[in-house]
Scaffold this active site. Structure first.
Site, PDB file in Angstrom:
ATOM      1  N   HIS A 263      54.352  47.487  35.098  1.00 53.04           N
ATOM      2  CA  HIS A 263      53.288  46.429  36.338  1.00 53.04           C
ATOM      3  C   HIS A 263      52.691  45.360  35.414  1.00 53.04           C
ATOM      4  O   HIS A 263      52.944  44.709  36.124  1.00 53.04           O
ATOM      5  CB  HIS A 263      51.755  47.635  36.183  1.00 53.04           C
ATOM      6  CG  HIS A 263      50.489  47.305  36.952  1.00 53.04           C
ATOM      7  ND1 HIS A 263      50.552  47.787  37.974  1.00 53.04           N
ATOM      8  CD2 HIS A 263      50.069  46.731  36.590  1.00 53.04           C
ATOM      9  CE1 HIS A 263      49.510  47.525  38.446  1.00 53.04           C
ATOM     10  NE2 HIS A 263      48.879  46.677  37.965  1.00 53.04           N
ATOM     11  N   GLU A 264      52.212  45.411  34.363  1.00 52.51           N
ATOM     12  CA  GLU A 264      51.725  44.329  33.526  1.00 52.51           C
ATOM     13  C   GLU A 264      53.052  43.024  33.668  1.00 52.51           C
ATOM     14  O   GLU A 264      52.342  41.441  33.472  1.00 52.51           O
ATOM     15  CB  GLU A 264      51.466  44.885  32.232  1.00 52.51           C
ATOM     16  CG  GLU A 264      50.371  46.172  32.212  1.00 52.51           C
ATOM     17  CD  GLU A 264      48.765  45.483  32.900  1.00 52.51           C
ATOM     18  OE1 GLU A 264      48.861  44.721  32.779  1.00 52.51           O
ATOM     19  OE2 GLU A 264      48.047  45.905  33.298  1.00 52.51           O
ATOM     20  N   HIS A 267      52.556  40.779  36.309  1.00 56.04           N
ATOM     21  CA  HIS A 267      51.215  40.238  35.959  1.00 56.04           C
ATOM     22  C   HIS A 267      51.477  39.098  35.264  1.00 56.04           C
ATOM     23  O   HIS A 267      50.785  38.376  35.055  1.00 56.04           O
ATOM     24  CB  HIS A 267      49.765  40.482  35.129  1.00 56.04           C
ATOM     25  CG  HIS A 267      48.999  41.689  36.356  1.00 56.04           C
ATOM     26  ND1 HIS A 267      48.666  41.594  37.857  1.00 56.04           N
ATOM     27  CD2 HIS A 267      49.142  42.959  36.571  1.00 56.04           C
ATOM     28  CE1 HIS A 267      47.950  42.767  38.099  1.00 56.04           C
ATOM     29  NE2 HIS A 267      47.745  43.349  37.653  1.00 56.04           N
ATOM     30  N   GLU A 293      47.324  41.161  41.791  1.00 57.88           N
ATOM     31  CA  GLU A 293      48.052  42.527  41.680  1.00 57.88           C
ATOM     32  C   GLU A 293      49.286  43.147  42.651  1.00 57.88           C
ATOM     33  O   GLU A 293      49.589  43.679  42.271  1.00 57.88           O
ATOM     34  CB  GLU A 293      46.623  43.902  42.678  1.00 57.88           C
ATOM     35  CG  GLU A 293      46.608  45.088  42.654  1.00 57.88           C
ATOM     36  CD  GLU A 293      46.799  45.209  41.006  1.00 57.88           C
ATOM     37  OE1 GLU A 293      46.888  45.005  40.043  1.00 57.88           O
ATOM     38  OE2 GLU A 293      47.606  46.997  40.730  1.00 57.88           O
TER      39      GLU A 293
HETATM   40 CO    CO Z   1      47.130  45.008  37.857  1.00 57.26          CO
END
Ligand code: CO
Length: 494
Positions: A263-264, A267, A293
């Site tokens: 997830h990160e 980003h 996101e």
């Molecule tokens: Co996030």
């Protein structure tokens, strides 16, 4: 004579340097700082925030921007320069609309509210937080008034995070999404397929090695970033050449750290892909929080929870952890994609996650409209949980008190999470049309997807509005259909 635009650029880049220093302090506070460092760090950060605010709202900045807006009108700036001037002017106007006394009041109220929330949650007593939240709601209504808005007052707050998004558009997609998700969750849970969870102790040093390898494989550039540990995973950029991501490890579950790291990484890839030559300028910044996101959700869900990814990764996992040697792909897919009626948003699965968000959105809107009273929130919350997720919280600490956002005064933030999942599905559906993704992912090759995102999304910064960008890339503005198609195709047969 230095041209006005050069002067502006110099000023804005100075602000960006200050902002990056503030980010270094914030990163350090969450990754390295000992508890007793807190007091000085708070002083350091608020000192910097004060300087930044003063410089952003200075009369000099206002004069410079109004001179430059005349140049824009006269057509003497390039398209890119004009765009930067326009965005910076919008930002300046926003920053100067709030009276200093209001900013100070909000800062004082939220600082106390945050402490009260921590206590209320730990002793499971909503009444300790209630008066603080009442003040925050009142402040947010005033804030919307200062900013000004067309249509619903919620627009003013939400647009701080998601420019040009409105309640009308959110209502339309959420009203389409909610019944679909409730129904899909019912169907998947009724099916009740079981699996045997993989048990064991998975040494943290081996987990760390694996997680770092995967982040690198997805394309995170470790010469322009770091991966560290923090209790709540996050990403913070200093600039596109120094992007910090974190994850959190659990000894009994290696998927947890991996999932957060993916997830990160999503980003992080966005931040690393922003054009360095526009450092500090709008063209060098992420388009919106929802779009940010979308990048994390795309990698986390569409890649990190896919059968293709795991057909490649499961053998690697089994090499690191012998417990996984006997695990079948099909069973593992059920485990990483388990759908359940759960109380906590951040632990929710792909199907129910957005129901948690829609619930919060409806409550926030009700608070702004004065249709919902703060004192009734636990009841409203629990009723909606029953209706949407099909479970009633055992206590308020696991219900209305679970999120930090409201205590920080961030009403209007939550919908960006759902927008992220919608945009992610739109991007992924389009990328799948243009690239042989299934094949590549199953072979552990992710560079095509990363380059596609870089080319189509990352390198543009704030050049296009989010709607325009999504439309340019996928042919359609905000559209929940690809998300619903993806979830239906994935979860109905699981
Ligand atoms: Co996030």
């Amino acid at each position: 004579m230095i041209a006005n635009y050069e002067k502006l650029k110099e000023k804005v880049q100075e602000l960006a340097v200050l902002g990056s220093i503030s980010n270094v302090l914030g990163w350090d506070a969450r990754v390295n700082m000992p508890p007793k460092g807190n007091a000085l760090r708070a002083q350091q950060s608020s000192y910097l925030a004060g300087i930044i605010h003063k410089k952003i709202t200075s009369r000099e900045m206002g004069k410079l921007l109004s001179a430059l807006n005349k140049e824009v009108e006269a057509g003497s700036l390039t398209e890119e320069q004009a765009l930067n001037v326009r965005k910076l002017t919008e930002n300046f106007e926003k920053e100067t609309k709030l009276p200093t006394t209001f900013v100070e009041e909000k800062s004082a109220v939220t600082s106390l509210a945050n402490q009260a929330w921590v206590e209320a949650r730990s002793i499971d007593d909503f009444s300790k937080f209630q008066p603080h939240l009442e003040k925050i709601v009142e402040l947010c209504r005033r804030e919307a008034g200062y900013f000004g808005f067309t249509g619903h007052p919620y627009n003013a707050l939400h647009q701080l995070y998601e420019p040009s998004m409105t309640v009308e558009k959110l209502d339309a997609v959420f009203n389409q999404l909610r019944p679909f998700l409730v129904n899909l969750a019912d169907r998947v849970i009724a099916e009740g397929k079981t699996y045997k969870p993989i048990e064991g102790k998975f040494p943290l040093d081996k987990q760390r090695e694996l997680v770092k390898k995967v982040a690198g494989l997805l394309g995170f550039d470790f010469t322009a970033g770091r991966l560290d540990v923090s209790p709540h995973p996050f990403t913070v950029p200093f600039c596109s050449n120094d992007v910090r991501i974190t994850t959190a490890y659990k000894e009994d579950n290696p998927f947890d750290a991996l999932k957060s790291a993916i997830h990160e990484t999503g980003h992080g890839l966005y931040e690393q892909g922003l054009p360095a030559e526009h450092f500090g300028m709008p063209l060098g910044e992420a388009a919106s929080l929802g779009l940010h996101e979308s990048q994390s959700k795309l990698w986390e869900n569409h890649i990190g929870r896919s059968a293709e990814f795991w057909s490649y990764m499961l053998p690697a996992l089994a090499e690191t952890f012998p417990e996984f040697r006997s695990v079948k792909l099909k069973d593992w897919m059920r485990q990483v994609n388990k759908v359940e009626r759960s109380l906590i948003r951040i632990k929710a699965d792909e199907v129910t996650y957005n129901l948690h968000i829609i619930l919060r959105y409806e409550i926030e809107k009700g608070l702004m409209e004065d249709n919902i009273q703060v004192k009734n929130l636990p009841e409203v919350w629990n009723n909606k949980m029953q209706e949407y997720v099909g479970i009633i919280p055992d206590k308020n600490a696991n219900g209305v008190l679970q999120d930090v956002h409201w205590s920080m005064g961030a009403i209007g933030y939550f919908p960006t999470y759902t927008l992220g999942t919608i945009y992610a599905a739109q991007f992924f559906a389009q990328a799948s049309k243009e690239l042989p993704l299934a094949e590549r992912v199953a072979a552990g090759q992710f560079q095509d997807l990363r380059e596609w995102l870089r080319e189509k999304v990352h390198r543009h910064g704030k050049k296009y509005s989010v709607d325009d960008l999504v439309k340019r890339v996928t042919g359609s503005p905000l559209n929940a259909q690809p998300l619903m198609d993806y979830l239906e195709a994935k979860y109905a047969p699981l």
